[in-house]
Design a protein around this motif. Structure first.
Motif, mmCIF file in Angstrom:
data_model
loop_
_atom_site.group_PDB
_atom_site.id
_atom_site.type_symbol
_atom_site.label_atom_id
_atom_site.label_comp_id
_atom_site.label_asym_id
_atom_site.label_seq_id
_atom_site.Cartn_x
_atom_site.Cartn_y
_atom_site.Cartn_z
ATOM 1 N N ASP A 325 0.956 -1.183 0.181
ATOM 2 C CA ASP A 325 0.391 -0.142 -0.061
ATOM 3 C C ASP A 325 0.898 1.369 0.173
ATOM 4 N N ALA A 326 2.065 1.218 -0.121
ATOM 5 C CA ALA A 326 3.214 2.186 0.058
ATOM 6 C C ALA A 326 2.908 2.968 -1.384
ATOM 7 N N PRO A 327 3.275 4.294 -1.096
ATOM 8 C CA PRO A 327 3.187 5.234 -2.448
ATOM 9 C C PRO A 327 3.866 4.847 -3.432
ATOM 10 N N ALA A 328 3.603 5.079 -4.707
ATOM 11 C CA ALA A 328 4.160 4.518 -5.888
ATOM 12 C C ALA A 328 5.287 5.549 -6.219
ATOM 13 N N ASP A 329 6.657 4.968 -6.872
ATOM 14 C CA ASP A 329 7.715 5.714 -7.186
ATOM 15 C C ASP A 329 7.547 5.890 -8.929
ATOM 16 N N VAL A 330 6.990 4.929 -9.279
ATOM 17 C CA VAL A 330 6.913 4.730 -10.665
ATOM 18 C C VAL A 330 5.378 4.203 -11.058
ATOM 19 N N SER A 344 14.842 -5.354 -23.716
ATOM 20 C CA SER A 344 15.003 -4.842 -25.078
ATOM 21 C C SER A 344 14.780 -3.487 -25.213
ATOM 22 N N HIS A 345 13.908 -2.892 -24.166
ATOM 23 C CA HIS A 345 13.668 -1.584 -24.379
ATOM 24 C C HIS A 345 14.081 -0.753 -23.100
ATOM 25 N N ARG A 346 14.189 0.707 -23.127
ATOM 26 C CA ARG A 346 14.702 1.619 -22.036
ATOM 27 C C ARG A 346 13.455 2.106 -21.512
ATOM 28 N N PRO A 347 13.555 2.249 -20.212
ATOM 29 C CA PRO A 347 12.484 3.187 -19.754
ATOM 30 C C PRO A 347 12.531 4.695 -20.059
ATOM 31 N N GLU A 348 13.517 5.234 -20.425
ATOM 32 C CA GLU A 348 13.455 6.550 -20.698
ATOM 33 C C GLU A 348 12.634 6.828 -22.004
ATOM 34 N N ALA A 349 12.601 5.734 -22.741
ATOM 35 C CA ALA A 349 11.605 6.220 -24.117
ATOM 36 C C ALA A 349 10.357 6.119 -23.879
ATOM 37 N N PHE A 350 9.864 5.374 -22.432
ATOM 38 C CA PHE A 350 8.511 5.318 -22.127
ATOM 39 C C PHE A 350 8.134 6.768 -21.507
ATOM 40 N N VAL A 351 9.282 7.175 -20.620
ATOM 41 C CA VAL A 351 9.246 8.467 -20.024
ATOM 42 C C VAL A 351 8.766 9.513 -21.038
ATOM 43 N N ALA A 352 9.670 9.676 -22.332
ATOM 44 C CA ALA A 352 9.360 10.471 -23.229
ATOM 45 C C ALA A 352 7.842 10.541 -23.772
ATOM 46 N N ALA A 353 7.234 9.459 -23.825
ATOM 47 C CA ALA A 353 5.934 9.157 -24.267
ATOM 48 C C ALA A 353 4.901 9.332 -23.083
ATOM 49 N N ASN A 354 5.577 9.732 -21.944
ATOM 50 C CA ASN A 354 4.573 9.785 -20.625
ATOM 51 C C ASN A 354 3.811 8.378 -20.310
ATOM 52 N N LEU A 356 5.631 5.981 -18.735
ATOM 53 C CA LEU A 356 6.104 5.691 -17.598
ATOM 54 C C LEU A 356 6.292 7.049 -16.724
ATOM 55 N N ARG A 357 5.821 7.139 -15.730
ATOM 56 C CA ARG A 357 5.764 8.276 -14.944
ATOM 57 C C ARG A 357 6.685 8.265 -13.484
ATOM 58 N N SER A 358 7.476 9.054 -13.449
ATOM 59 C CA SER A 358 8.339 9.124 -12.152
ATOM 60 C C SER A 358 8.761 10.512 -11.681
ATOM 61 N N LYS A 359 9.014 10.763 -10.466
ATOM 62 C CA LYS A 359 9.505 12.131 -10.359
ATOM 63 C C LYS A 359 11.032 12.224 -10.155
ATOM 64 N N ASP A 360 11.628 10.973 -10.188
ATOM 65 C CA ASP A 360 13.079 10.694 -10.039
ATOM 66 C C ASP A 360 13.731 10.330 -11.087
ATOM 67 N N GLU A 362 16.668 9.808 -11.775
ATOM 68 C CA GLU A 362 17.908 8.870 -11.333
ATOM 69 C C GLU A 362 17.386 7.469 -11.020
ATOM 70 N N LEU A 363 16.184 7.459 -10.463
ATOM 71 C CA LEU A 363 15.539 6.140 -10.292
ATOM 72 C C LEU A 363 15.188 5.601 -11.629
ATOM 73 N N VAL A 364 14.587 6.373 -12.729
ATOM 74 C CA VAL A 364 14.204 5.863 -13.906
ATOM 75 C C VAL A 364 15.637 5.156 -14.708
ATOM 76 N N ARG A 365 16.809 5.971 -14.226
ATOM 77 C CA ARG A 365 18.115 5.337 -14.972
ATOM 78 C C ARG A 365 18.340 4.011 -14.227
ATOM 79 N N ARG A 366 18.367 4.088 -12.941
ATOM 80 C CA ARG A 366 18.632 2.674 -12.383
ATOM 81 C C ARG A 366 17.573 1.363 -12.870
ATOM 82 N N LEU A 367 16.544 1.972 -12.975
ATOM 83 C CA LEU A 367 15.572 0.832 -13.448
ATOM 84 C C LEU A 367 16.058 0.485 -14.880
ATOM 85 N N GLY A 368 16.365 1.007 -15.541
ATOM 86 C CA GLY A 368 16.707 0.829 -16.844
ATOM 87 C C GLY A 368 17.966 -0.226 -16.869
ATOM 88 N N THR A 369 18.867 0.542 -15.824
ATOM 89 C CA THR A 369 20.321 -0.550 -15.709
ATOM 90 C C THR A 369 19.853 -1.866 -15.241
#
Ligand SMILES: CC(C)(COP(=O)(O)OP(=O)(O)OC[C@H]1O[C@@H](n2cnc3c(N)ncnc32)[C@H](O)[C@@H]1OP(=O)(O)O)[C@@H](O)C(=O)NCCC(=O)NCCS
Length: 383
Positions: A325-330, A344-354, A356-360, A362-369
């Motif tokens: 029930d914790a608040p979502a980061d992504v 095969s796909h990077r989260p940053e590409a989905f951020v650009a298309a809105n 995948l939404r996150s306020k952080d 750096e977290l998106v980068r680590r998710l991709g790694t």
């Protein structure tokens, strides 16, 4: 069913091939819709019982949706949607953690929670001018063989390959027999099948054309870099061929091996396997990861409501994933998670298309790694 399938896909499958695929259908894996006084089949869909390799080498039971068709007389009145609703309930009841398909069109399956998860490229090499760089090894070990006489060797090498490759699928022996039967209707104007065999790899190919001849690779499967290089040296040594054309993934190393990398042209690129995660904790805990991560994902599934909020804790390559029930980061839709799943796909590409939404950032980068795969994902075979 055969009549509707043949009509929808514009081709008539060989009865023996159809029987091989029929044996791969899961228990209760078919749904048809009927209509009219004659009770004609106007909609059909099945799922196959498959085994899919995910990053790190775990193998997951996977429902492979296939042979989906709706009669042209009954389009766009919800038949696909109602067949999919029933099929996915059966897939969930049978506890498949993953459902997967290959799509005839790109605009249909996102709404059902499927995201494109592997990419296939056609690569065309102007063989006449191709030369290997001086430092590239010349491992040898390739034999010219008659394909039908080496089924077990191909099957054993393929099996090693699919265990180490995300997107790899178990290939039942009857499917090998079907490929090696080399029927006229599978040749698409090409020659009979030819083969090269190496202890750790093989090539199956056909020759097309008369004046300007090209070699079309059906499959190049290599378990080691040496086998890969040895097989490509053999392919590019085919003096009378102008071009060698093959299907591959976007990280193919062939251009790096040649003195002139521009001779390798990518002539098409397309989605291949689409993934819908049916059981998010089971699927996320099964694969391995490239970096530690501690986050909360909010996954939306507009089709079946299989989403929710999940705590994802990755340490030393392994994940724990539980409802929270914790608040979502992504925040993301289920189809986006399907696209990230095989790396095969990077989260940053989905951020650009809105999508995948996150306020952080750096977290998106680590998710991709974390979600990247050290072995490029590639679909084992079309179904
Ligand atoms: C693709 C096909 C199965 C769709 O069947 P259908 O019964 O007309 O689809 P439905 O009416 O149930 O539509 C389901 C949803 O998909 C959408 N959709 C259907 N076909 C679509 C298309 N070609 N492109 C984009 N969206 C499509 C509909 O708008 C509908 O959206 P909604 O429910 O969110 O409002 C049918 O057109 C067909 O048999 N095509 C030929 C064979 C084929 O392509 N099979 C698929 C193999 S992967």
């Amino acid at each position: 069913m055969a009549l509707l399938g043949n009509t929808a896909f514009g081709e008539i499958g060989h009865p023996e091939s159809m029987e091989v695929w029929r044996q791969m259908v899961a228990v209760d894996g078919g749904v048809v819709m009927r209509d009219g006084d004659a009770d004609d089949v106007v909609g059909q869909s099945i799922f196959l019982d498959l085994q899919l390799t995910v990053p790190g080498g775990a193998v997951l039971p996977t429902a492979g949706l296939s042979y989906v068709a709706v009669a042209p007389t009954h389009r766009r009145r919800g038949i696909l949607r109602s067949m999919y609703t029933e099929l996915h309930q059966r897939i969930a009841d049978a506890k498949y953690p993953i459902a997967a398909l290959t799509a005839s069109e790109g605009g249909i399956y996102g709404r059902f929670g499927y995201g494109p998860a592997t990419t296939v490229q056609e690569m065309s090499i102007d063989r006449r001018f191709a030369e290997f760089r001086a430092g590239v090894p010349d491992p040898g070990g390739v034999r010219l063989v008659k394909p039908a006489e080496h089924r077990d060797a191909f099957a054993e090498i393929y099996d090693r390959w699919r265990r180490q490759t995300p997107g790899g699928l178990v290939c039942p022996t009857p499917l090998w027999d079907d490929v090696l039967a080399d029927r006229e209707n599978t040749r698409e104007g090409g020659s009979e099948l030819f083969a090269f065999l190496h202890p750790d790899g093989y090539v199956l190919y056909r020759v097309h054309g008369e004046e300007s001849r090209s070699l079309r690779v059906r499959e190049v499967t290599a378990v080691t870099t040496d086998a890969y290089i040895a097989l490509w040296r053999a392919l590019l040594g085919m003096d009378l061929m102008e071009k060698v054309i093959t299907w591959t993934h976007p990280d193919d190393v062939l251009p790096y091996l040649l003195t002139n990398p521009r001779l390798v042209r990518v002539t098409s690129s397309s989605d291949d396997l689409w993934v819908r995660i049916m059981d998010i904790p089971a699927a996320l805990e099964a694969r391995r990861y490239q970096a530690d991560l501690d986050t909360v994902l909010d996954v939306a599934d507009g089709f079946r409501g299989d989403g929710g909020r999940f705590a994802l804790r990755i340490q030393g390559g392994r994940a724990q994933c539980t409802r929270t029930d914790a608040p979502a980061d992504v925040e993301l839709d289920l189809d986006v998670l399907g696209s990230l799943y095989l790396g095969s796909h990077r989260p940053e590409a989905f951020v650009a298309a809105n999508r995948l939404r996150s306020k952080d950032p750096e977290l998106v980068r680590r998710l991709g790694t974390a979600f990247a795969s050290d072995v490029p994902a590639e679909l084992g075979y079309g179904f």
